[in-house]
Design an enzyme around this catalytic site. Structure first.
Site, PDB file in Angstrom:
ATOM      1  N   SER A 162      33.757  44.399  51.587  1.00  0.00           N
ATOM      2  CA  SER A 162      35.135  44.795  51.903  1.00  0.00           C
ATOM      3  C   SER A 162      35.164  45.836  53.023  1.00  0.00           C
ATOM      4  O   SER A 162      34.199  46.574  53.228  1.00  0.00           O
ATOM      5  CB  SER A 162      35.812  45.395  50.671  1.00  0.00           C
TER       6      SER A 162
HETATM    7  N1  SAH Z   1      31.889  44.819  46.126  1.00  0.00           N
HETATM    8  C1  SAH Z   1      31.166  44.041  47.097  1.00  0.00           C
HETATM    9  C2  SAH Z   1      32.011  43.013  47.799  1.00  0.00           C
HETATM   10  C3  SAH Z   1      32.154  41.866  46.920  1.00  0.00           C
HETATM   11  S1  SAH Z   1      32.811  40.370  47.529  1.00  0.00           S
HETATM   12  C4  SAH Z   1      30.452  44.916  48.106  1.00  0.00           C
HETATM   13  O1  SAH Z   1      30.616  46.139  48.090  1.00  0.00           O
HETATM   14  O2  SAH Z   1      29.708  44.351  48.916  1.00  0.00           O
HETATM   15  C5  SAH Z   1      33.135  39.656  45.951  1.00  0.00           C
HETATM   16  C6  SAH Z   1      31.930  39.228  45.164  1.00  0.00           C
HETATM   17  O3  SAH Z   1      32.395  38.755  43.907  1.00  0.00           O
HETATM   18  C7  SAH Z   1      31.150  38.080  45.791  1.00  0.00           C
HETATM   19  O4  SAH Z   1      29.829  38.468  45.996  1.00  0.00           O
HETATM   20  C8  SAH Z   1      31.257  36.960  44.748  1.00  0.00           C
HETATM   21  O5  SAH Z   1      30.100  36.174  44.643  1.00  0.00           O
HETATM   22  C9  SAH Z   1      31.504  37.745  43.468  1.00  0.00           C
HETATM   23  N2  SAH Z   1      32.100  37.010  42.348  1.00  0.00           N
HETATM   24  C10 SAH Z   1      33.009  36.003  42.381  1.00  0.00           C
HETATM   25  N3  SAH Z   1      33.307  35.604  41.119  1.00  0.00           N
HETATM   26  C11 SAH Z   1      32.572  36.388  40.272  1.00  0.00           C
HETATM   27  C12 SAH Z   1      32.435  36.464  38.846  1.00  0.00           C
HETATM   28  N4  SAH Z   1      33.093  35.654  38.007  1.00  0.00           N
HETATM   29  N5  SAH Z   1      31.594  37.397  38.339  1.00  0.00           N
HETATM   30  C13 SAH Z   1      30.874  38.221  39.156  1.00  0.00           C
HETATM   31  N6  SAH Z   1      30.972  38.191  40.504  1.00  0.00           N
HETATM   32  C14 SAH Z   1      31.799  37.290  41.063  1.00  0.00           C
END
Ligand code: SAH
Length: 244
Positions: free
Chosen positions: A94
């Site tokens: 993000s």
């Molecule tokens: N917080 C992260 C950005 C995350 S982007 C950072 O600082 O880099 C969102 C993430 O959520 C992605 O990596 C995606 O694979 C994950 N995601 C999607 N659905 C999910 C679920 N059900 N449980 C855990 N992670 C999930």
């Protein structure tokens, strides 16, 4: 005897040369780290000036975490721009303003235990780990979970535990949580997360209520009831249910 006394003297220039070479090789790397640190401080000061963050703990945390270490090598130069960046597997880290806004909305205390759903690069988990005692984070894409875990360990974040799995279910073994942060968008607030939130706890979560349009909510559990505050219109990757 004479051999023993002059051999060390012959090695002196070699040793000095080796030290000098090491210094010459290390200097650009040190200068580069200083440059990243400077850019990071500018990035945080811009967020403060824009009134996106004001909590000292959040400001300090974002100044500490080396954001350039959480993006793919080729993107390090863009790490401090206020925009999301690709981190592989079609996912993104993000933008700093989103990380700042979400973290600030959690009103964190040092003794808090926090759950993050969507580890991604591990950057947001590191920011949280600078502020609170314990962070649990879940990622549904195995390769991302593994690399985030390695990166966090390398950077010395011993108070973060990464799990590969479906964060929709939360992490009952470590519940209840003082705060929960979701960085991918479900269609509705997952019931297991509500159950695992402490009384008085805060959750920040983007919800895709209407197709593409997502709203970022602050959800507070007060006397067992949920109080929702609309924070912003946002664009997150969807929360998926199938581990990959
Ligand atoms: N917080 C992260 C950005 C995350 S982007 C950072 O600082 O880099 C969102 C993430 O959520 C992605 O990596 C995606 O694979 C994950 N995601 C999607 N659905 C999910 C679920 N059900 N449980 C855990 N992670 C999930």
């Amino acid at each position: 005897m004479s051999e023993m006394s002059h051999t060390p003297w012959r090695t002196v220039p070699t040793v000095m040369l080796t030290i000098m070479m090491a210094v010459v090789i290390a200097m650009p790397a040190i200068a580069e780290e200083e440059d990243y640190a400077e850019r990071r401080i500018e990035m945080v000061e811009a967020l403060v000036a824009a009134e996106i963050i004001s909590d000292e703990a959040v400001i300090e945390a974002m100044k500490q975490v080396p954001r350039h270490r959480f993006v793919p090598g080729g993107q390090a130069g863009s790490a401090h721009l206020d925009r999301p960046l690709p981190i592989g597997s079609d996912q993104t880290i993000s933008a700093p303003s989103i990380v700042g806004m979400m973290t600030e909305a959690l009103s964190l205390e040092e003794a808090d235990r926090v759950l993050e759903v969507g580890t991604g690069s591990g950057y947001h988990a590191a920011v949280l780990a600078e502020i609170v005692e314990r962070v649990y984070t879940i990622e549904i894409i195995e390769s991302l979970a593994v690399s985030a875990e390695e990166r966090l360990a390398e950077l010395g974040y011993e108070n973060v535990t990464v799990k590969y799995g479906d964060g929709y279910e939360g992490w009952p073994e470590h519940a209840p949580f003082d705060a929960i942060i979701v960085t991918c968008a479900p269609d509705e607030i997952p019931e297991p997360l509500v159950e695992q939130l402490k009384e008085g706890g805060r959750m920040v979560i983007p919800v895709a209520e209407d197709g593409w349009a997502q709203t970022l909510y602050l959800v507070e559990k007060i006397d067992g009831e949920l109080q929702k505050t609309d924070l912003a219109d946002v664009m997150f990757v969807p929360l998926t249910r199938e581990p990959r």
